[in-house]
Design an enzyme around this catalytic site. Structure first.
Site, mmCIF file in Angstrom:
data_model
loop_
_atom_site.group_PDB
_atom_site.id
_atom_site.type_symbol
_atom_site.label_atom_id
_atom_site.label_comp_id
_atom_site.label_asym_id
_atom_site.label_seq_id
_atom_site.Cartn_x
_atom_site.Cartn_y
_atom_site.Cartn_z
ATOM 1 N N LEU A 130 0.826 -1.203 0.000
ATOM 2 C CA LEU A 130 0.000 0.000 0.000
ATOM 3 C C LEU A 130 0.864 1.258 0.000
ATOM 4 O O LEU A 130 0.723 2.120 -0.866
ATOM 5 C CB LEU A 130 -0.924 0.005 1.213
ATOM 6 N N SER A 137 1.088 8.454 4.885
ATOM 7 C CA SER A 137 -0.110 8.730 5.685
ATOM 8 C C SER A 137 -1.321 9.055 4.815
ATOM 9 O O SER A 137 -2.449 9.042 5.310
ATOM 10 C CB SER A 137 0.163 9.905 6.638
ATOM 11 N N TRP A 161 8.541 0.481 1.973
ATOM 12 C CA TRP A 161 8.359 0.026 3.351
ATOM 13 C C TRP A 161 7.321 -1.105 3.417
ATOM 14 O O TRP A 161 6.413 -1.099 4.233
ATOM 15 C CB TRP A 161 7.984 1.172 4.287
ATOM 16 N N PHE A 235 -8.036 -0.064 4.280
ATOM 17 C CA PHE A 235 -8.262 0.432 5.633
ATOM 18 C C PHE A 235 -8.810 -0.665 6.548
ATOM 19 O O PHE A 235 -8.500 -0.702 7.745
ATOM 20 C CB PHE A 235 -9.216 1.621 5.617
ATOM 21 N N CYS A 237 -7.998 -3.783 6.418
ATOM 22 C CA CYS A 237 -6.829 -4.578 6.791
ATOM 23 C C CYS A 237 -5.949 -3.829 7.786
ATOM 24 O O CYS A 237 -5.432 -4.416 8.752
ATOM 25 C CB CYS A 237 -6.028 -4.932 5.539
ATOM 26 N N ARG A 242 -3.461 -2.560 13.156
ATOM 27 C CA ARG A 242 -3.322 -1.575 14.228
ATOM 28 C C ARG A 242 -3.799 -2.147 15.558
ATOM 29 O O ARG A 242 -3.216 -1.862 16.610
ATOM 30 C CB ARG A 242 -4.124 -0.324 13.883
ATOM 31 N N GLU A 362 1.520 1.850 10.314
ATOM 32 C CA GLU A 362 0.094 1.693 10.619
ATOM 33 C C GLU A 362 -0.497 2.967 11.221
ATOM 34 O O GLU A 362 -1.404 2.920 12.054
ATOM 35 C CB GLU A 362 -0.165 0.509 11.570
ATOM 36 N N THR A 364 0.981 7.192 11.948
ATOM 37 C CA THR A 364 1.881 7.913 12.847
ATOM 38 C C THR A 364 1.106 8.479 14.039
ATOM 39 O O THR A 364 -0.122 8.516 14.048
ATOM 40 C CB THR A 364 2.557 9.064 12.105
#
Length: 383
Positions: A130, A137, A161, A235, A237, A242, A362, A364
């Site tokens: 993603l 963000s 990342w 979102f 996932c 999170r 996941e 900031t």
């Protein structure tokens, strides 16, 4: 050192069922046997042990919610895994909460049958593409594109990342199509798919993060996830991942506290164990206060998740608070260890370095603060 002396001044175990305690202790024993003896070396070598994946599959921690485990059971497993190392908890999260959730929730029957059994067993590894160099963000600004062709799709773009990408057998890639954001199941051997590890890193060294290049990756029509169009897919996932972080961060904090306590009881200065000094006791007390409160936040969140009454803002509350406080616990624990705390013989500084990464991915601190601000005021501050 084991985690048998975990602080529980609030008797939080009384809030768990016997089955939940037994499951937690099973994962704890796995961490003690399979992770703790080796993790300093893995971290020092910047190595993720691929051979641990089938062991974690056999334990049952990969794709737990897909297999019908409760949210609290998943959280307890995340806490124990991260007490070992954030990188190993991250593997379970990327594999289960991200890649497997996407395929299970939004994939076709063929996708599920092809990939999920092997991923649950740890025989196949998945990743979740993603984040991009220019869209972290703000995933709505993603530049990766999916173009329709006569035979299916072509993907072009860069993802950055991405956990496990260099080891993965399959990638779930999110791209902007004409109708909106779509997810695609991409075998990593597909021509045009390349993944290069990011490094050298100062944290998350027992894990793998990579940059993916999608250079005209041709896919059949049925590679697209049929069950979702739009950012609701990724979102969904991310919320799963999170949630696991709430618990995992408390595992890292607990392990750092226990390392500091053991050292404080053993280390003598001025003729007394430093555990008897007032300033040391204040540090230990402050650590336990935050570990107990954070664990209670995680448990309350898990119970609401299992009941189907969990608002998204509560996940932000827990992620923001628990990672921030766990990082403070680990830093304080390092001070009790003195100069020895700079070595990999002790866990607090390793946990602190890892948690700097956990604090960033996941969502900031800033993003979760704005999510909570919107929940409190009703006024979005993102734009």
């Amino acid at each position: 050192m084991t985690t048998s002396a975990a602080p529980d001044l609030l008797a939080l175990d009384d809030l768990l069922s016997p089955a939940e305690i037994a499951w937690r202790d099973t994962v704890r024993s796995f961490v003690d046997a399979e992770i703790r003896p080796h993790v300093a070396r893995w971290y020092d070598d910047a190595h993720f042990p691929r051979e641990i994946a089938p062991k974690m599959g056999a334990l049952g921690v990969l794709g737990m919610h897909v297999a019908g485990r409760s949210a609290v059971e998943y959280g307890l497993a995340a806490m124990e895994l991260e007490a070992g190392d954030s990188g190993l908890r991250t593997f379970a999260s990327v594999q289960g909460s991200l890649a497997m959730t996407a395929i299970h929730a939004f994939g076709s029957d063929e996708h599920r049958e092809r990939w999920l059994p092997g991923m649950a067993a740890g025989e196949l590894i998945g990743c979740f593409g993603l984040t991009e160099p220019g869209a972290g963000s703000d995933p709505g600004s993603m530049a990766t594109r999916a173009e329709r062709t006569a035979d299916g799709w072509v993907l072009r773009g860069v993802k950055r990342w991405i956990g496990l990408a260099t080891l993965a057998d399959v990638a779930v890639i999110w791209a902007r199509a004409e109708e909106g954001v779509r997810g695609f199941v991409v075998p990593t051997g597909t021509p045009g798919f390349t993944a290069v590890p990011i490094g050298p890193k100062l944290g998350m060294r027992a894990s793998v993060q990579a940059e993916i290049t999608l250079d005209a990756v041709a896919l059949p029509e049925d590679a697209a996830l049929p069950g979702v169009v739009g950012l609701r897919g990724p979102f969904t996932c991310l919320d799963e991942a999170r949630y696991g972080i709430l618990w995992g961060a408390m595992g890292a904090a607990r392990d750092a506290y226990e390392a500091a306590l053991a050292h404080a009881l053993d280390r003598e200065q001025f003729g007394s164990p430093i555990a008897g000094f007032q300033l040391t006791q204040q540090k230990l007390v402050d650590m336990v206060l935050e570990i107990q409160k954070g664990t209670l936040v995680a448990l309350r969140t898990g119970r609401r998740k299992d009941a189907g009454t969990l608002p998204a803002a509560q996940i932000s509350l827990g992620k923001l608070n628990n990672v921030r406080e766990a990082l403070a616990v680990c830093r304080s624990a390092r001070t009790i260890l003195g100069g020895d705390g700079l070595t990999l013989e002790h866990s607090p500084m390793r946990h602190a370095a890892n948690l700097e990464g956990v604090r960033t991915y996941e969502g900031t601190d800033e993003v979760h603060t704005l999510i909570l601000g919107r929940a409190l005021t009703g006024v979005p501050a993102f734009r």
